[in-house]
Scaffold this motif. Sequence first.
Motif, PDB file in Angstrom:
ATOM      1  N   TRP A  98       3.649  43.480  58.918  1.00 47.25           N
ATOM      2  CA  TRP A  98       4.010  44.811  58.419  1.00 47.25           C
ATOM      3  C   TRP A  98       4.309  44.765  56.930  1.00 47.25           C
ATOM      4  O   TRP A  98       3.935  45.674  56.182  1.00 47.25           O
ATOM      5  N   MET A  99       5.004  43.705  56.466  1.00 46.66           N
ATOM      6  CA  MET A  99       5.334  43.612  55.059  1.00 46.66           C
ATOM      7  C   MET A  99       4.072  43.570  54.197  1.00 46.66           C
ATOM      8  O   MET A  99       3.981  44.234  53.159  1.00 46.66           O
ATOM      9  N   VAL A 100       3.067  42.792  54.638  1.00 44.57           N
ATOM     10  CA  VAL A 100       1.838  42.671  53.863  1.00 44.57           C
ATOM     11  C   VAL A 100       1.111  44.009  53.801  1.00 44.57           C
ATOM     12  O   VAL A 100       0.571  44.400  52.760  1.00 44.57           O
ATOM     13  N   ILE A 101       1.104  44.752  54.910  1.00 46.24           N
ATOM     14  CA  ILE A 101       0.444  46.060  54.911  1.00 46.24           C
ATOM     15  C   ILE A 101       1.157  47.024  53.956  1.00 46.24           C
ATOM     16  O   ILE A 101       0.538  47.650  53.093  1.00 46.24           O
ATOM     17  N   VAL A 102       2.473  47.114  54.093  1.00 46.93           N
ATOM     18  CA  VAL A 102       3.222  48.100  53.316  1.00 46.93           C
ATOM     19  C   VAL A 102       3.200  47.756  51.832  1.00 46.93           C
ATOM     20  O   VAL A 102       3.142  48.649  50.977  1.00 46.93           O
ATOM     21  N   GLN A 103       3.210  46.459  51.499  1.00 48.88           N
ATOM     22  CA  GLN A 103       3.252  46.045  50.101  1.00 48.88           C
ATOM     23  C   GLN A 103       1.866  45.762  49.534  1.00 48.88           C
ATOM     24  O   GLN A 103       1.746  45.246  48.426  1.00 48.88           O
ATOM     25  N   SER A 104       0.814  46.106  50.283  1.00 50.07           N
ATOM     26  CA  SER A 104      -0.541  45.812  49.822  1.00 50.07           C
ATOM     27  C   SER A 104      -0.979  46.701  48.671  1.00 50.07           C
ATOM     28  O   SER A 104      -1.917  46.390  47.955  1.00 50.07           O
ATOM     29  N   GLY A 105      -0.326  47.870  48.523  1.00 53.43           N
ATOM     30  CA  GLY A 105      -0.732  48.808  47.489  1.00 53.43           C
ATOM     31  C   GLY A 105      -1.781  49.794  47.947  1.00 53.43           C
ATOM     32  O   GLY A 105      -2.134  50.717  47.206  1.00 53.43           O
ATOM     33  N   VAL A 106      -2.310  49.618  49.165  1.00 48.39           N
ATOM     34  CA  VAL A 106      -3.336  50.530  49.674  1.00 48.39           C
ATOM     35  C   VAL A 106      -2.946  51.067  51.048  1.00 48.39           C
ATOM     36  O   VAL A 106      -3.786  51.625  51.754  1.00 48.39           O
ATOM     37  N   SER A 107      -1.696  50.906  51.423  1.00 46.74           N
ATOM     38  CA  SER A 107      -1.282  51.376  52.745  1.00 46.74           C
ATOM     39  C   SER A 107      -1.266  52.900  52.789  1.00 46.74           C
ATOM     40  O   SER A 107      -1.018  53.570  51.788  1.00 46.74           O
ATOM     41  N   THR A 108      -1.528  53.441  53.972  1.00 45.99           N
ATOM     42  CA  THR A 108      -1.542  54.886  54.167  1.00 45.99           C
ATOM     43  C   THR A 108      -0.172  55.354  54.655  1.00 45.99           C
ATOM     44  O   THR A 108       0.668  54.562  55.083  1.00 45.99           O
ATOM     45  N   GLU A 109       0.019  56.660  54.634  1.00 50.62           N
ATOM     46  CA  GLU A 109       1.267  57.226  55.140  1.00 50.62           C
ATOM     47  C   GLU A 109       1.419  56.921  56.630  1.00 50.62           C
ATOM     48  O   GLU A 109       2.523  56.644  57.111  1.00 50.62           O
ATOM     49  N   ALA A 110       0.310  56.953  57.373  1.00 50.96           N
ATOM     50  CA  ALA A 110       0.361  56.644  58.806  1.00 50.96           C
ATOM     51  C   ALA A 110       0.818  55.211  59.041  1.00 50.96           C
ATOM     52  O   ALA A 110       1.605  54.933  59.966  1.00 50.96           O
ATOM     53  N   GLU A 111       0.348  54.291  58.207  1.00 54.27           N
ATOM     54  CA  GLU A 111       0.754  52.894  58.344  1.00 54.27           C
ATOM     55  C   GLU A 111       2.230  52.721  58.009  1.00 54.27           C
ATOM     56  O   GLU A 111       2.948  51.984  58.698  1.00 54.27           O
ATOM     57  N   ARG A 112       2.695  53.402  56.978  1.00 52.34           N
ATOM     58  CA  ARG A 112       4.116  53.287  56.614  1.00 52.34           C
ATOM     59  C   ARG A 112       5.001  53.873  57.710  1.00 52.34           C
ATOM     60  O   ARG A 112       6.067  53.327  58.013  1.00 52.34           O
ATOM     61  N   GLN A 113       4.561  54.968  58.324  1.00 49.75           N
ATOM     62  CA  GLN A 113       5.321  55.546  59.427  1.00 49.75           C
ATOM     63  C   GLN A 113       5.314  54.616  60.642  1.00 49.75           C
ATOM     64  O   GLN A 113       6.323  54.476  61.341  1.00 49.75           O
ATOM     65  N   ALA A 114       4.169  53.988  60.894  1.00 45.76           N
ATOM     66  CA  ALA A 114       4.081  53.050  62.016  1.00 45.76           C
ATOM     67  C   ALA A 114       5.000  51.850  61.789  1.00 45.76           C
ATOM     68  O   ALA A 114       5.637  51.358  62.724  1.00 45.76           O
ATOM     69  N   CYS A 115       5.084  51.405  60.540  1.00 49.46           N
ATOM     70  CA  CYS A 115       6.000  50.304  60.220  1.00 49.46           C
ATOM     71  C   CYS A 115       7.447  50.726  60.467  1.00 49.46           C
ATOM     72  O   CYS A 115       8.232  49.978  61.056  1.00 49.46           O
ATOM     73  N   GLN A 116       7.806  51.924  60.026  1.00 50.72           N
ATOM     74  CA  GLN A 116       9.161  52.414  60.239  1.00 50.72           C
ATOM     75  C   GLN A 116       9.476  52.531  61.722  1.00 50.72           C
ATOM     76  O   GLN A 116      10.576  52.199  62.177  1.00 50.72           O
TER      77      GLN A 116
END
Length: 323
Positions: free
Chosen positions: A23-41
């Motif tokens: 999850w950290m790599v996705i969120v900090q990748s610089g290209v994550s989407t809002e859906a991905e950030r919500q899924a991480c939360q």
Amino acid sequence: MSLFEPGNAQRLDQDVVEQALQWMVIVQSGVSTEAERQACQHWRTQSPQHEMAWLRLTGLNADFRDSTRMLPAAGARTLLRSRNVTSRRTLLKGFAGLGVALATGYSVRERILLPELFSDYRTATGERRQVSLAQNTDLTLDTHTALDARTTGSATDLTLNLGRVLITGANISLSTAYGRVQPTGYSRLVISQNLPGVDGTRVQVLTGSASIELAWGDSFSLGAGQQVTFDSSAAGPRGQVMTGADAWVNGLLIAERMPLSQVIAQLNRYRPGVVRCDPAVAALQVSGSFSIDRPDASLDLLARVLPIRVQRVFGYWANVVAA
């Protein structure tokens, strides 16, 4: 003591740590989407352990920099560069199919974001699992494998989302992002999806035969001892099944004049954390049998027989460099 095993805090499950890493790599990748950030939360709120792993891991950057202040400047820069590289490697390991799903225009689903969590059958780092299905069909799932299964009447349909599986049986079919594999009669075959050094799906027929229908409509057959690799645009030439194609079932990696970079990439799949091979030693030729159940011991063995050494950071990251 491990970063995730402090003396005054709860020990975290290794699988939870790896999920937090992904999850950290996705969120900090610089290209994550809002859906991905919500899924991480959402993942963070599912369990106190999830949130604890996230908080400890997001503090890793500061902890890492603090630990490098006592190192010479050149050494600190090398370690920090290594961490940046291994973060990208973690992303590739855990989310090989994510780009394909987004490119086709489908909405982000949990099954795509974290197939190792939401598939019907899945394995964690270093784990292999045997599954018996209906109609005398047996599966062996390799490490980091995610697979869905659906039985209709006398037939079983599988979908390999990630990793590698050994199939033994009949009346079964398996789909990947790039095509569909149908064993002909009772057969034994290994099917892989996006493994290191393999971009796409690889089918290896050990016994029996199989028919393959590619995503764009072409089809062909494979006989015993044959293998092929295909992706969304092309199928490679048919060749002979490589030596040790199913050795992983017994906890072994068989190398025959294999570049060290490929050996390291394979061992990397079975070891918590990330192993990086320096380009300066990547082309060294390796032959032998190595344990995937004890990947660190295999790394130490390589260091004894090759002009290399293994640098370990926090016991989690490792760099293989020239001796």
